[in-house]
Motif scaffolding. Structure first.
Motif, PDB file in Angstrom:
ATOM      1  N   VAL A  49      14.899   0.060   1.678  1.00 42.32           N
ATOM      2  CA  VAL A  49      13.661   0.645   1.180  1.00 42.32           C
ATOM      3  C   VAL A  49      12.624   0.404   2.271  1.00 42.32           C
ATOM      4  N   SER A  50      12.135   1.478   2.873  1.00 42.91           N
ATOM      5  CA  SER A  50      11.160   1.349   3.955  1.00 42.91           C
ATOM      6  C   SER A  50       9.766   1.647   3.450  1.00 42.91           C
ATOM      7  N   MET A  51       8.822   0.828   3.872  1.00 44.75           N
ATOM      8  CA  MET A  51       7.421   1.033   3.544  1.00 44.75           C
ATOM      9  C   MET A  51       6.674   1.341   4.828  1.00 44.75           C
ATOM     10  N   LEU A  52       5.890   2.411   4.805  1.00 42.00           N
ATOM     11  CA  LEU A  52       5.221   2.894   6.006  1.00 42.00           C
ATOM     12  C   LEU A  52       3.703   2.870   5.855  1.00 42.00           C
ATOM     13  N   PRO A  53       3.052   1.791   6.192  1.00 46.20           N
ATOM     14  CA  PRO A  53       1.591   1.767   6.107  1.00 46.20           C
ATOM     15  C   PRO A  53       0.980   2.635   7.202  1.00 46.20           C
ATOM     16  N   ASP A  54      -0.155   3.271   6.870  1.00 44.83           N
ATOM     17  CA  ASP A  54      -0.839   4.142   7.836  1.00 44.83           C
ATOM     18  C   ASP A  54      -1.606   3.365   8.897  1.00 44.83           C
ATOM     19  N   THR A  55      -2.219   2.268   8.501  1.00 44.36           N
ATOM     20  CA  THR A  55      -3.119   1.545   9.394  1.00 44.36           C
ATOM     21  C   THR A  55      -2.801   0.045   9.350  1.00 44.36           C
ATOM     22  N   PRO A  56      -3.301  -0.711  10.310  1.00 38.07           N
ATOM     23  CA  PRO A  56      -3.121  -2.167  10.254  1.00 38.07           C
ATOM     24  C   PRO A  56      -3.667  -2.785   8.966  1.00 38.07           C
ATOM     25  N   GLU A  57      -4.790  -2.269   8.466  1.00 42.89           N
ATOM     26  CA  GLU A  57      -5.343  -2.790   7.215  1.00 42.89           C
ATOM     27  C   GLU A  57      -4.387  -2.524   6.056  1.00 42.89           C
ATOM     28  N   ASP A  58      -3.823  -1.317   6.026  1.00 39.70           N
ATOM     29  CA  ASP A  58      -2.833  -0.974   4.998  1.00 39.70           C
ATOM     30  C   ASP A  58      -1.596  -1.856   5.134  1.00 39.70           C
ATOM     31  N   ALA A  59      -1.217  -2.158   6.367  1.00 43.56           N
ATOM     32  CA  ALA A  59      -0.036  -2.998   6.592  1.00 43.56           C
ATOM     33  C   ALA A  59      -0.245  -4.384   5.996  1.00 43.56           C
ATOM     34  N   ARG A  60      -1.401  -4.963   6.239  1.00 44.10           N
ATOM     35  CA  ARG A  60      -1.687  -6.282   5.656  1.00 44.10           C
ATOM     36  C   ARG A  60      -1.638  -6.224   4.131  1.00 44.10           C
ATOM     37  N   GLY A  81      -3.137  -3.657  17.613  1.00 44.54           N
ATOM     38  CA  GLY A  81      -4.018  -3.570  18.776  1.00 44.54           C
ATOM     39  C   GLY A  81      -3.355  -4.155  20.000  1.00 44.54           C
ATOM     40  N   SER A  82      -3.412  -5.452  20.138  1.00 43.27           N
ATOM     41  CA  SER A  82      -2.785  -6.129  21.271  1.00 43.27           C
ATOM     42  C   SER A  82      -1.566  -6.913  20.785  1.00 43.27           C
ATOM     43  N   PRO A  83      -0.663  -7.263  21.691  1.00 49.02           N
ATOM     44  CA  PRO A  83       0.480  -8.087  21.282  1.00 49.02           C
ATOM     45  C   PRO A  83       0.053  -9.431  20.683  1.00 49.02           C
ATOM     46  N   GLU A  84      -1.027 -10.008  21.182  1.00 49.96           N
ATOM     47  CA  GLU A  84      -1.500 -11.286  20.643  1.00 49.96           C
ATOM     48  C   GLU A  84      -1.998 -11.139  19.204  1.00 49.96           C
ATOM     49  N   GLU A  85      -2.706 -10.050  18.919  1.00 52.59           N
ATOM     50  CA  GLU A  85      -3.170  -9.796  17.548  1.00 52.59           C
ATOM     51  C   GLU A  85      -1.984  -9.523  16.618  1.00 52.59           C
ATOM     52  N   THR A  86      -0.986  -8.834  17.139  1.00 49.44           N
ATOM     53  CA  THR A  86       0.215  -8.567  16.357  1.00 49.44           C
ATOM     54  C   THR A  86       0.967  -9.863  16.091  1.00 49.44           C
ATOM     55  N   ALA A  87       1.032 -10.749  17.070  1.00 46.95           N
ATOM     56  CA  ALA A  87       1.676 -12.057  16.871  1.00 46.95           C
ATOM     57  C   ALA A  87       0.940 -12.843  15.790  1.00 46.95           C
ATOM     58  N   ASP A  88      -0.397 -12.822  15.812  1.00 45.45           N
ATOM     59  CA  ASP A  88      -1.173 -13.499  14.764  1.00 45.45           C
ATOM     60  C   ASP A  88      -0.820 -12.947  13.386  1.00 45.45           C
ATOM     61  N   ALA A  89      -0.729 -11.632  13.268  1.00 46.43           N
ATOM     62  CA  ALA A  89      -0.375 -11.004  11.991  1.00 46.43           C
ATOM     63  C   ALA A  89       1.038 -11.411  11.574  1.00 46.43           C
ATOM     64  N   ALA A  90       1.973 -11.433  12.528  1.00 49.41           N
ATOM     65  CA  ALA A  90       3.358 -11.823  12.215  1.00 49.41           C
ATOM     66  C   ALA A  90       3.412 -13.264  11.709  1.00 49.41           C
ATOM     67  N   PHE A  91       2.651 -14.149  12.323  1.00 49.99           N
ATOM     68  CA  PHE A  91       2.597 -15.542  11.850  1.00 49.99           C
ATOM     69  C   PHE A  91       2.010 -15.620  10.437  1.00 49.99           C
ATOM     70  N   GLN A  92       0.973 -14.821  10.178  1.00 47.87           N
ATOM     71  CA  GLN A  92       0.387 -14.791   8.829  1.00 47.87           C
ATOM     72  C   GLN A  92       1.424 -14.325   7.809  1.00 47.87           C
ATOM     73  N   PHE A  93       2.165 -13.277   8.151  1.00 47.62           N
ATOM     74  CA  PHE A  93       3.189 -12.759   7.243  1.00 47.62           C
ATOM     75  C   PHE A  93       4.249 -13.816   6.966  1.00 47.62           C
ATOM     76  N   GLN A  94       4.640 -14.552   7.997  1.00 42.72           N
ATOM     77  CA  GLN A  94       5.675 -15.577   7.831  1.00 42.72           C
ATOM     78  C   GLN A  94       5.164 -16.766   7.014  1.00 42.72           C
ATOM     79  N   ARG A  95       3.885 -17.079   7.137  1.00 37.87           N
ATOM     80  CA  ARG A  95       3.315 -18.140   6.292  1.00 37.87           C
ATOM     81  C   ARG A  95       3.252 -17.691   4.836  1.00 37.87           C
ATOM     82  N   MET A  96       2.926 -16.418   4.635  1.00 41.53           N
ATOM     83  CA  MET A  96       2.838 -15.861   3.298  1.00 41.53           C
ATOM     84  C   MET A  96       4.196 -15.871   2.601  1.00 41.53           C
ATOM     85  N   HIS A  97       5.245 -15.569   3.373  1.00 39.90           N
ATOM     86  CA  HIS A  97       6.604 -15.517   2.831  1.00 39.90           C
ATOM     87  C   HIS A  97       7.554 -16.092   3.880  1.00 39.90           C
TER      88      HIS A  97
END
Length: 143
Positions: A49-60, A81-97
């Motif tokens: 099941v794939s989920m396709l958010p339109d924007t970074p805000e939607d992705a969060r 935006g940048s790889p560093e911002e994406t890494a921050d988001a990935a870490f947030q996602f991993q902390r969340m779950h």
């Protein structure tokens, strides 16, 4: 908002052959829809099941809303935006779950290096513009 190339579908799922029982929910955070659609159409041992958010805000928002159901997040290094911002988001996602696994897709701009991998923000690195077969192989190896 979630979307697909079909216009109205919030979430697309491929039909599951009866012999296959495993369901994987995958958030696909890429600039292109093709991979998510191909994953849903591809017959494999997984029900994707794939989920396709339109924007970074939607992705969060999607990850927050569905974090308990998500098995994997496929994320392009430049999605936030940048790889560093994406890494921050990935870490947030991993902390969340903590059980979710992140597959980082190399940026076309930084093909020689994967910042997500260097920072330890992903479990597996995929080449830029990976095919559904490449992603499914990675999922098999991680699963």
């Amino acid at each position: 908002m979630l979307h697909s190339v079909f216009g109205e579908a919030q979430v697309r799922a491929n039909p599951v052959p009866q012999a296959f029982q495993e369901r994987l929910s995958v958030a696909v955070l890429l600039e292109q829809d093709k991979l998510a659609v191909d994953l849903c159409r591809k017959e494999s041992e997984f029900h994707v099941v794939s989920m396709l958010p339109d924007t970074p805000e939607d992705a969060r928002s999607v990850v927050q809303r569905f974090h308990r159901e998500l098995s994997y997040i496929i994320i392009d290094e430049d999605f936030f935006g940048s790889p560093e911002e994406t890494a921050d988001a990935a870490f947030q996602f991993q902390r969340m779950h903590p059980g979710v696994q992140v597959l980082g897709v190399k940026s076309e701009m930084w093909e020689d290096e994967c910042i997500l991998e260097t920072l330890g923000a992903c479990h597996k690195t995929l080449p830029s513009n990976p095919s559904a077969d490449v992603v499914l192989d990675a999922l098999r190896n991680l699963h």
